[in-house]
Design an enzyme around this catalytic site. Sequence first.
Site, short mmCIF file in Angstrom:
data_model
loop_
_atom_site.label_atom_id
_atom_site.label_comp_id
_atom_site.label_asym_id
_atom_site.label_seq_id
_atom_site.Cartn_x
_atom_site.Cartn_y
_atom_site.Cartn_z
N GLY D 232 0.82 -1.20 0.00
CA GLY D 232 0.00 0.00 0.00
C GLY D 232 0.86 1.25 0.00
N SER D 233 0.32 2.30 0.58
CA SER D 233 0.99 3.60 0.53
C SER D 233 2.09 3.68 1.59
CB SER D 233 -0.03 4.70 0.81
OG SER D 233 -0.46 4.62 2.15
N GLY D 237 2.32 2.10 5.39
CA GLY D 237 3.48 1.29 5.77
C GLY D 237 4.14 1.79 7.03
N GLU D 254 5.64 -3.36 1.16
CA GLU D 254 5.72 -3.06 -0.27
C GLU D 254 4.93 -1.78 -0.49
OE1 GLU D 254 7.41 -4.75 -2.45
OE2 GLU D 254 7.82 -6.62 -1.36
N CYS D 288 2.12 0.31 -8.38
CA CYS D 288 3.27 0.78 -7.60
C CYS D 288 4.47 0.90 -8.51
CB CYS D 288 3.54 -0.14 -6.41
SG CYS D 288 3.58 -1.87 -6.84
#
Lengths: 500, 500, 500, 500
Positions: D232-233, D237, D254, D288
Amino acid sequence: MKYQDILDACSLSAADTTGGTLCVTTPVDGSEIAQVPTHSVADAEAAIATGVQAFNAWRKVPAPRRGELVRLLGEELRREKENLGRLVSLECGKIYQEGLGEVQEMIDICDFAVGLSRQLYGLTIASERPGHSMRETWHPIGVCGIITAFNFPAAPWCWNAALALVCGDPVIAKPSEKTPLTQLAIQKICERAMATFGEDAPEGLIQTLIGERDLGEVLTASRDVALISATGSVPMGKAVAADMSKRLGKTILELGGNNAMIVAPSADLEMAVRAIVFSAVGTAGQRCTSLRRLIVHADIYDQLIPRLIKVYAGLSIGSPLADGTLVGPLIDAGALTAMEQALEQAKAEGGTVYGGGRALTDQYPDAAYVAPAIVEMPEQSAIVHTETFAPILYVVKYTDLDAAIAMQNAVPQGLSSCIFSTDLRETEHFLSAQGSDCGIANVNIGPSGAEIGGAFGGEKETGGGRESGSDAWRAYMRRQTSTVNYSRALPLAQGISFEI
Amino acid sequence: MKYQDILDACSLSAADTTGGTLCVTTPVDGSEIAQVPTHSVADAEAAIATGVQAFNAWRKVPAPRRGELVRLLGEELRREKENLGRLVSLECGKIYQEGLGEVQEMIDICDFAVGLSRQLYGLTIASERPGHSMRETWHPIGVCGIITAFNFPAAPWCWNAALALVCGDPVIAKPSEKTPLTQLAIQKICERAMATFGEDAPEGLIQTLIGERDLGEVLTASRDVALISATGSVPMGKAVAADMSKRLGKTILELGGNNAMIVAPSADLEMAVRAIVFSAVGTAGQRCTSLRRLIVHADIYDQLIPRLIKVYAGLSIGSPLADGTLVGPLIDAGALTAMEQALEQAKAEGGTVYGGGRALTDQYPDAAYVAPAIVEMPEQSAIVHTETFAPILYVVKYTDLDAAIAMQNAVPQGLSSCIFSTDLRETEHFLSAQGSDCGIANVNIGPSGAEIGGAFGGEKETGGGRESGSDAWRAYMRRQTSTVNYSRALPLAQGISFEI
Amino acid sequence: MKYQDILDACSLSAADTTGGTLCVTTPVDGSEIAQVPTHSVADAEAAIATGVQAFNAWRKVPAPRRGELVRLLGEELRREKENLGRLVSLECGKIYQEGLGEVQEMIDICDFAVGLSRQLYGLTIASERPGHSMRETWHPIGVCGIITAFNFPAAPWCWNAALALVCGDPVIAKPSEKTPLTQLAIQKICERAMATFGEDAPEGLIQTLIGERDLGEVLTASRDVALISATGSVPMGKAVAADMSKRLGKTILELGGNNAMIVAPSADLEMAVRAIVFSAVGTAGQRCTSLRRLIVHADIYDQLIPRLIKVYAGLSIGSPLADGTLVGPLIDAGALTAMEQALEQAKAEGGTVYGGGRALTDQYPDAAYVAPAIVEMPEQSAIVHTETFAPILYVVKYTDLDAAIAMQNAVPQGLSSCIFSTDLRETEHFLSAQGSDCGIANVNIGPSGAEIGGAFGGEKETGGGRESGSDAWRAYMRRQTSTVNYSRALPLAQGISFEI
Amino acid sequence: MKYQDILDACSLSAADTTGGTLCVTTPVDGSEIAQVPTHSVADAEAAIATGVQAFNAWRKVPAPRRGELVRLLGEELRREKENLGRLVSLECGKIYQEGLGEVQEMIDICDFAVGLSRQLYGLTIASERPGHSMRETWHPIGVCGIITAFNFPAAPWCWNAALALVCGDPVIAKPSEKTPLTQLAIQKICERAMATFGEDAPEGLIQTLIGERDLGEVLTASRDVALISATGSVPMGKAVAADMSKRLGKTILELGGNNAMIVAPSADLEMAVRAIVFSAVGTAGQRCTSLRRLIVHADIYDQLIPRLIKVYAGLSIGSPLADGTLVGPLIDAGALTAMEQALEQAKAEGGTVYGGGRALTDQYPDAAYVAPAIVEMPEQSAIVHTETFAPILYVVKYTDLDAAIAMQNAVPQGLSSCIFSTDLRETEHFLSAQGSDCGIANVNIGPSGAEIGGAFGGEKETGGGRESGSDAWRAYMRRQTSTVNYSRALPLAQGISFEI
């Protein structure tokens, strides 16, 4: 420096160098520098027996402790670098710089082997059965025979010995009968390292046999020699392989190379010239990795070849011990004859020869100095497919890269290869499954197999062995696959059912 | 089930099984089940030529895509497991459960190879020169010849072929002339998988040659066959090795074993009994990993041996296709004779034989059924050092573990070994550098080399090859060490200076 | 030897040890031995800036050349082993033998790192696309901060620094404020090694910051510090982790342990006693791997515990610098108080305490000597779940191995564990997925994580980091996955079609 | 195809998609397609408890058997590829081709994981002590929480789950609240695979939690969740990392990427154009690994950029489910606003915007279709350093490669990067220690991290995690370093002497 001083500096005594039946002449001027006592077949058998005793003790010494011996050996070699480098130069005729380079490789492989001594990694593996664990472990294999050649009298022994010792194996060296002194000097260095190391190093751990081929045959015949690592010619290698096939013994074969360079239009030609000259005339063309074939793109052919011919004409030929020499002598008169015959055949096959004549005959009438030769060939004919151990560089032209690669791959040997190109598509293609078929494939350097961190060796008639870095150490060990059942049941693999 | 139904279920047609010169008899009752057409030497040469063509195409197919073919092969094998397992049983005489086990191994190695197809890992390596990168890559090697033996007509082909195919190499099978039908059935399964896979699979990617030893010799003689993987007897292996030494070709040799179990005082004896019986009488003692020698500690000898003799006496001998059978027939009359001679020699050397006689002669007069034999030996004499491909288990006594290990290691072969013990000190010692000298060393299971995730193979006269799991795949590839200079300088390794 | 002589022997000057604000007392007798000047926050920031400059230079130096610096560092450490070992002993109070052991670990890791410098292996990987090659490479990451603890003032720095340096990273040390002198002495040793190495070693490659926690916070806060490797308590580790989570920086955390030994009925009790005593009282119980819990099978409990109590009563407590001492002092009065409180709580929870009192108060009134304590506990109660940094050994009884393992795993930390047993089934179960949940699990040795060839570190609240051997070096590098397309096409992965 | 048919084809029942509180709208037209029932915090806690139970059972199942479940999962996915791919497209708005691509990645990782299930390799390591063996083994860690994002609702779950399952860990999925349906469909597929697999798969092995962020917080807070793998963002994270730092739990993060391409003068521009467009507008710029920055050499800038602008103008924007669409919608109105704001800021910072407006407002008034934007920027200003999840491609110019690399590395994220060049010197420099600082660095392809055989993930604020191929599996296991003493002596490491 007098020759005797070089021998003395390496601690070679009168007992080592006089009174024997093996006459050693230096290629520098062809003079005799030693009469070395030789070993008999019985000596060789005794050495093997002692080696087996040493094995039984040495394999019990933990690997990191074995590594300590190799570390001490590296320290001794650091101390003796100049002395040993000079002896290498004197005995095999390579220039002193290259002699030093050989010793540096010995030092490097010792450092590397010390690191390995805390690795020697096997695997733990997931088992399909509950309560079972699976492992793959590497164990010492036994006495290793190391047969080396005149052109690298020092480094290849150490590539083998440093790893074998760390792996738990005693070593018995059989150097070329043309260069026994270097090995004798190494043996003395080893003995000093073992003395420092202390009693964990058993008698017979590191041995040297001086003599002819019959000693090598004792090694290949004996079931007590677990591994033969042999460096030399293809016929020698085939003989070793045939002997070993009778007892299914292990071998590492490092045999001939007929190494090519492809020069592509995008190459940096100045860099290419330097690489070509060093690779083709270094060690007077007597390296297994010497550059022997130059495959040049038509578009740059007329830029490159005249420049090369000019550089060749200006190369300083002379005593390998003298500062500034780039080209030393061939090993002996036989090598000279082989070179002359090859050049004759090349001419007969349509080649144009530049250079190649005998040199310094006045100064060194008994030595075999030559001017390195460039030979422009109309095509890659029979002589180009042949490895001649001399500074002859055959040049052919190409227009299509795949055709150039096919030429490069057309010889029976598969040791080394290289391409000069700055075009990624060309270089990666050259390194791919469809590219060079050699064990070594370089980009923008010559065909040397140089750094000890990589595995050294080649395919096809080069023999398939690997030495030095990467996991070459495994050749000196045996692999054991183990399954441990720690459960109270006995399941069969693959779900087989078998009830008694 | 009728024999013909078994053949039919495997899609063997009349063209495959009739009208040929190779008569195939089933060991189940000695009756002829097929007359298989054979290939000529010229056929073999043509197959190699087609294989080379296939190689040039196949090596360009990315490895994960090659893995997809092997995945499809695994799917086909899953579908045909029972059919093929039954044919294996019929043709080589092992019990149906073991036939299924062979096919399961084929399936397992296919799954494993699919995973490998996205690995085939080489290395990137730290270089000592600025602006240089060093790599070790693995590339396809070319056509692989796979010579297999009657006792495992299915799995070893697949251990080799699944890996070779993923690695980029075409395969040519040469099965035992005693068991061609299984290989023909496998070939058909492969052809279905290739059809599903589509045109990326070139003609000649998977081939089978049916015939005698001369076909194998075509494979060993040809420079176009990069690798010979041969399973069989030690003499066969030595012949292959000698042939290959002439051209320095690569081999994987999986030869004989003379496998022992050490039973220590702390062993779980009930588990040991099960393991011993399955290992010694399974496949009627005709596995390369069959248990042939039992080294029993004196303290438990009298508990274990009588129990074993009793179990042996109750083993159900019969048709391998019948439910409940544990011991099927020997492969043929020759095997029977070899067994009888071995037992005679054992007696002459002081042995006491239990069992070992011919069995079911009334029911199957043309087959070679035997009662498995246990032979108590006063010491490990000559016959015990000999591998006889039959269900004979020699028993000797020990008191000191190191002496037992020395006995275990005293034979020329080095395939498999095991110990039954729950004492950690004993088991780890057995697995150590001073323990078993075999490629396989197990604890509390028999000497089988079973799971496909581990490397299979042995030392000494067993030939040194490794197949199946771990990094056995590397044998099907060539190693390339590459240095790329991406700088604008040309430093030499080892700090050598060489200025032109 | 006078304290000042110990400092002098380590080349610590008056400028290093006088006039500063950080008072260093020796636990040997509680006397002040130095007043060390400290660094400011601004100094720390400047050090980071210099480190970044050093990184830009150092990452260009080829790894094997970087290894040469570490080799020279190892040589310096060999020379200074006794001097540095004695300083360790003086400053942190561990016995001189253990001080030497720390330096030997430094030497060993240097040797190991030198070997690594020609490895630092990445992978080449089979690509699914034609004309593509895939690689995984490891590159330097940047400045590494190394925060160490008083109980191992020397070795952990070197575990980190030797690897970091070979991997291409500058290092900044922040030692415990209780033991700055050892780090200062190491810094001097490094400077000598760098001087020998020559100009390839940039300024700021190896730095030391002396001071309190605020300096560590500068390191954790700065984006220019790529990695923090911190050894110490769990609360310290959590603070570091929280700080680093704000910038998603990398950490290696080596935090507390509450290490147990299971003693099974089949154990060699004499060996167990030796292992227990060394593990529990060595470094006065102030190792992260100290043995703190003993889980003893009921059947041997009455054999083992009285014997242990007796051995404990006879342990020689005294100056760590004196020959024959086995138990030196605690680090300071705070440690003493913590020990006393723990023993009080243990009693309150039903424990019976043997030993544990203060010792040598007459001789060393200002030091914190104690008699190591054994505490028999009725069950594994709260205090047993707590790590007290002192020589307290809690003993509990078990009858079922799985219950013993559950007890062993019940604590929040997961550093080290061991079992004494000679029963293979027990030991392999202990090492299996269902066994110990610690990073280190030993059999028939104490819970030390000793040899540098293995990875050191633990699970759960121990923090998950790994240092020293195996592939711990990877933590000091960044992984790069690369695909190179050298074809003239642009296929998408997974067969995606996307036409513009 | 009607939306309901897409749901039905994935076996989603009325109970799954109606009556709940979580409204799911499709970005295709903004209409509501389901009202999904959600889980409570108590449900999440119960799921963890069930997961722990499942762990205790699953870790006992041998890894190759666990692999069989993953193989069956792969088979189910093959069958459902089109159905699931269409649901992905419907729910997250990526074009159907990309939806299929996601499912293909799931299939590929399953195949890969099956192969791993017979590997999960640890090491055996040479020990420095006689009679000791050293091992490093990998064991299951426990329940794994998998938090995924809307833009890849399928593949990342499977990258994690396939490995975790093979490694012995149960999984609990927490999908984005924007895309729960895909995960529900996957859960059903898993349940079919488990049913086929049989009883070895415990209840709770594979679970899904539907809901908001609070469910994720239950996972990060629980000590019973050994690993959180979160995609995610960057802010998400950091929140996960902060939570996990409190309990020192393991994470795989990630997070965002701000991925650049350098286009060098030697680039194949036609290939570059294709790569740029697919990378920048694919998934409407919501990957991403989307290409967000283009760093173009001045010499080719005027060739490349006009061509790109022209291609952009012709891109077919439309329903992702329709054939021929290349650009589907943004996920929702929020994404649209963010894009519009970014373009405003870019203009304010001197940028020239091409495209970027809202599209298809007549046809889909409630959806967020946009024309992808190219923005020429005078320099790499603040907005260019910011990741906006939309199809915006910022373009800047360079003249010096090192400056271009510095620009590429100047952003806080470190996921992916690429260069288009055919100059080996440039490409290898880009891949070197001085080149890209990203986890992924490609040559002549876009910044996708595509093939599952390599490790996927990035450096710096991208979070440092690695998923998918190479040895990413290790994150799902715990490492155990074991030393087994099988001798009768107790030597200490580092030669320490300690006599009681």
